[in-house]
Design a protein around this motif. Structure first.
Motif, PDB file in Angstrom:
ATOM      1  N   GLY A   8       0.910  -1.385   0.193  1.00  0.00           N
ATOM      2  CA  GLY A   8       0.053   0.021   0.025  1.00  0.00           C
ATOM      3  C   GLY A   8       0.728   1.334   0.148  1.00  0.00           C
ATOM      4  O   GLY A   8       0.257   2.334  -0.199  1.00  0.00           O
ATOM      5  N   GLY A   9       2.156   1.209   0.168  1.00  0.00           N
ATOM      6  CA  GLY A   9       3.019   2.390  -0.119  1.00  0.00           C
ATOM      7  C   GLY A   9       2.851   3.009  -1.417  1.00  0.00           C
ATOM      8  O   GLY A   9       2.412   2.658  -2.476  1.00  0.00           O
ATOM      9  N   GLY A  10       3.674   4.216  -1.354  1.00  0.00           N
ATOM     10  CA  GLY A  10       3.641   4.962  -2.604  1.00  0.00           C
ATOM     11  C   GLY A  10       3.899   6.617  -2.464  1.00  0.00           C
ATOM     12  O   GLY A  10       4.259   6.879  -1.379  1.00  0.00           O
ATOM     13  N   LEU A  11       3.588   7.084  -3.616  1.00  0.00           N
ATOM     14  CA  LEU A  11       4.102   8.508  -3.567  1.00  0.00           C
ATOM     15  C   LEU A  11       2.670   9.448  -3.169  1.00  0.00           C
ATOM     16  O   LEU A  11       1.584   8.929  -4.010  1.00  0.00           O
ATOM     17  CB  LEU A  11       4.525   9.134  -4.810  1.00  0.00           C
ATOM     18  CG  LEU A  11       4.834  10.377  -5.212  1.00  0.00           C
ATOM     19  CD1 LEU A  11       5.821  11.077  -4.026  1.00  0.00           C
ATOM     20  CD2 LEU A  11       5.303  10.700  -6.478  1.00  0.00           C
ATOM     21  N   VAL A  12       2.567  10.137  -2.391  1.00  0.00           N
ATOM     22  CA  VAL A  12       1.136  11.107  -2.140  1.00  0.00           C
ATOM     23  C   VAL A  12       1.610  12.326  -1.867  1.00  0.00           C
ATOM     24  O   VAL A  12       2.767  12.583  -1.371  1.00  0.00           O
ATOM     25  CB  VAL A  12       0.520  10.417  -0.969  1.00  0.00           C
ATOM     26  CG1 VAL A  12       1.227  10.325   0.372  1.00  0.00           C
ATOM     27  CG2 VAL A  12      -0.537  11.146  -0.621  1.00  0.00           C
TER      28      VAL A  12
END
Length: 129
Positions: A8-12
């Protein structure tokens, strides 16, 4: 074989939200506490929060995330979630979940990394515009 797998990680962007998942396998996850930790570049790993076993259900959070992050668990799915709202650039880190004994879920102990015996591989969260 005990396994914890984060996703569920990522760039936000700042102010945005993400929900991380920690899928447990190979043990009765209901009976254990699950902790979330993070490690930013050049910094030591630190505690984010913890949720007690299913019969306990208590949650604890680091002051830096209190009011913005929420930990919950879905016992049927054997998954623990970390919902992160109002994200800030300083939340950028690799996030890990870890298995702890049921009695680690107390205010004086939940952040003690030595109490956790199995760790996931981590998922990257980057907060940037």
């Amino acid at each position: 074989q005990v396994q914890l797998v984060e996703s569920g990680g990522g760039l936000v962007q700042p102010g945005g939200s993400l929900r991380l998942s920690c899928a447990a396998a190979g043990f009765p996850s209901d009976d254990y506490a699950i902790g979330w930790f993070r490690q930013a570049p050049g910094k030591n790993r630190e505690g984010v929060g913890c949720i007690g076993s299913s019969t306990d259900g208590s949650t604890y959070y680091a002051d830096s995330v209190k009011g913005r992050f929420t930990i919950s668990r879905d016992n049927a799915e054997k998954t623990v979630y970390l919902l992160m709202n109002n994200l800030k650039p300083e939340d950028t880190a690799v996030y890990y979940c870890a298995r702890g004994p049921w009695d680690v879920a107390r205010a004086s102990l939940w952040y003690a990394q030595r109490e956790y015996d199995y760790w996931g591989q981590g998922t990257q969260v980057t907060v940037s515009s």
